[in-house]
Design a protein around this motif. Structure first.
Motif, PDB file in Angstrom:
ATOM      1  N   PHE A  70       0.751  -1.367  -0.011  1.00 25.04           N
ATOM      2  CA  PHE A  70       0.016  -0.028   0.025  1.00 25.04           C
ATOM      3  C   PHE A  70       0.919   1.224  -0.059  1.00 25.04           C
ATOM      4  N   SER A  71       1.865   1.320   0.837  1.00 29.80           N
ATOM      5  CA  SER A  71       2.588   2.541   0.920  1.00 29.80           C
ATOM      6  C   SER A  71       3.529   2.622  -0.414  1.00 29.80           C
ATOM      7  N   HIS A  74       0.978   3.979  -3.122  1.00 29.06           N
ATOM      8  CA  HIS A  74       0.666   5.302  -2.881  1.00 29.06           C
ATOM      9  C   HIS A  74       1.688   6.332  -3.194  1.00 29.06           C
ATOM     10  N   TYR A  78      -0.594   6.155  -7.259  1.00 32.20           N
ATOM     11  CA  TYR A  78      -1.606   5.425  -7.306  1.00 32.20           C
ATOM     12  C   TYR A  78      -2.752   5.583  -6.210  1.00 32.20           C
ATOM     13  N   ASP A  79      -4.243   5.685  -6.730  1.00 28.46           N
ATOM     14  CA  ASP A  79      -5.166   5.468  -5.614  1.00 28.46           C
ATOM     15  C   ASP A  79      -5.527   4.357  -5.154  1.00 28.46           C
ATOM     16  N   PRO A 121     -10.512   6.428  -2.089  1.00 26.96           N
ATOM     17  CA  PRO A 121      -9.185   5.992  -1.837  1.00 26.96           C
ATOM     18  C   PRO A 121      -8.861   6.008  -0.240  1.00 26.96           C
ATOM     19  N   LYS A 123      -6.550   6.174   3.116  1.00 31.17           N
ATOM     20  CA  LYS A 123      -5.784   7.115   3.707  1.00 31.17           C
ATOM     21  C   LYS A 123      -4.977   6.599   4.707  1.00 31.17           C
TER      22      LYS A 123
END
Length: 244
Positions: A70-71, A74, A78-79, A121, A123
């Protein structure tokens, strides 16, 4: 719009993608959970022929294995959406494929869940907040483990030594632990003098602590004579054990 789904696992992940009509945009690909594997994932997304702004990437919240990917995605612009597995299970039942569960099928299922649902998205907080949250969870887990182990010890003591809780107010105090090391069962407690056991317990506690008590230095005969004006103090009943 391109919807990419990633099935998360411990050692490797699988990515697949569909377009707005639900048709496969590319063949699913497996990649390792490593820096090299993440590079292959980024190359796969670039090969779909759509800019990052027209692409939505989804993954299930599987343990903690999704965090590094994910990190990475991101940071690449990318969303990314972290989906609750309950949502994908509902999509699996809707499509009638509840009995079929493979990595290649699940990544397309996640992409379809993105396509048919309304997702924003995800966060994360800043790095310090993420680390603090993980450390807090670890600390809480350790506290629960210690409490569970203490309950197991108390259960064992209640079975073999039911009178123990009436001897020490704190079962897990230093004196109690020193006593148990010497006498772990009621049978071994018979014939043990209480004052001697307490003395040994205090000695062990003092030896195990960082700050040891300084020993009292004995005065020499010359110093004792000087303190009494040159006369040796006569033995009395209060300081001589042989006079008793």
């Amino acid at each position: 719009m391109i919807y990419a789904g990633i099935d998360i696992a411990k050692s490797s992940h699988v990515i697949g993608a569909v377009d707005e009509r639900g048709k496969d945009a590319a063949k699913p690909m497996r990649f390792a959970n490593s820096a090299e594997g993440f590079g292959k994932c980024a190359a796969y997304l670039e090969g779909l022929g759509a800019p990052a702004e027209e692409m939505l990437v989804g993954m299930e919240a599987t343990g903690h294995y999704w965090l590094p990917l994910f990190s990475f995605l991101h940071a690449q612009g990318y969303d990314v959406v972290v989906i609750n597995p309950i949502r994908t299970d509902a999509m699996r039942r809707f499509k009638g494929s509840s009995r079929v569960k493979t990595d290649l099928v699940d990544c397309i299922l996640i992409a379809d869940t993105l396509r048919l649902g309304e997702f924003r998205p995800s966060k994360l907080g800043d790095e310090s907040m993420v680390e603090l949250r993980q450390l807090t969870r670890l600390h809480q887990g350790l506290k629960e483990s210690v409490a569970d182990l203490k309950r197991q010890v108390i259960v064992a003591l209640d079975q073999v030594f039911p009178e123990y809780d009436s001897i020490f107010s704190d079962t897990f105090g230093e004196s109690s632990k020193a006593f148990l090391r010497k006498c772990p069962t009621p049978e071994e407690c018979r014939g043990v003098r209480v004052d001697a056991s307490a003395t040994r317990s205090r000695a062990r506690v003092a030896a195990s602590s960082d700050g040891r008590r300084p020993r009292r230095s004995r005065a020499s005969p010359r110093n004792r004579a000087a303190s009494t004006g040159g006369r040796e103090p006569s033995p009395s009943r209060s300081n001589c054990s042989w006079s008793r």
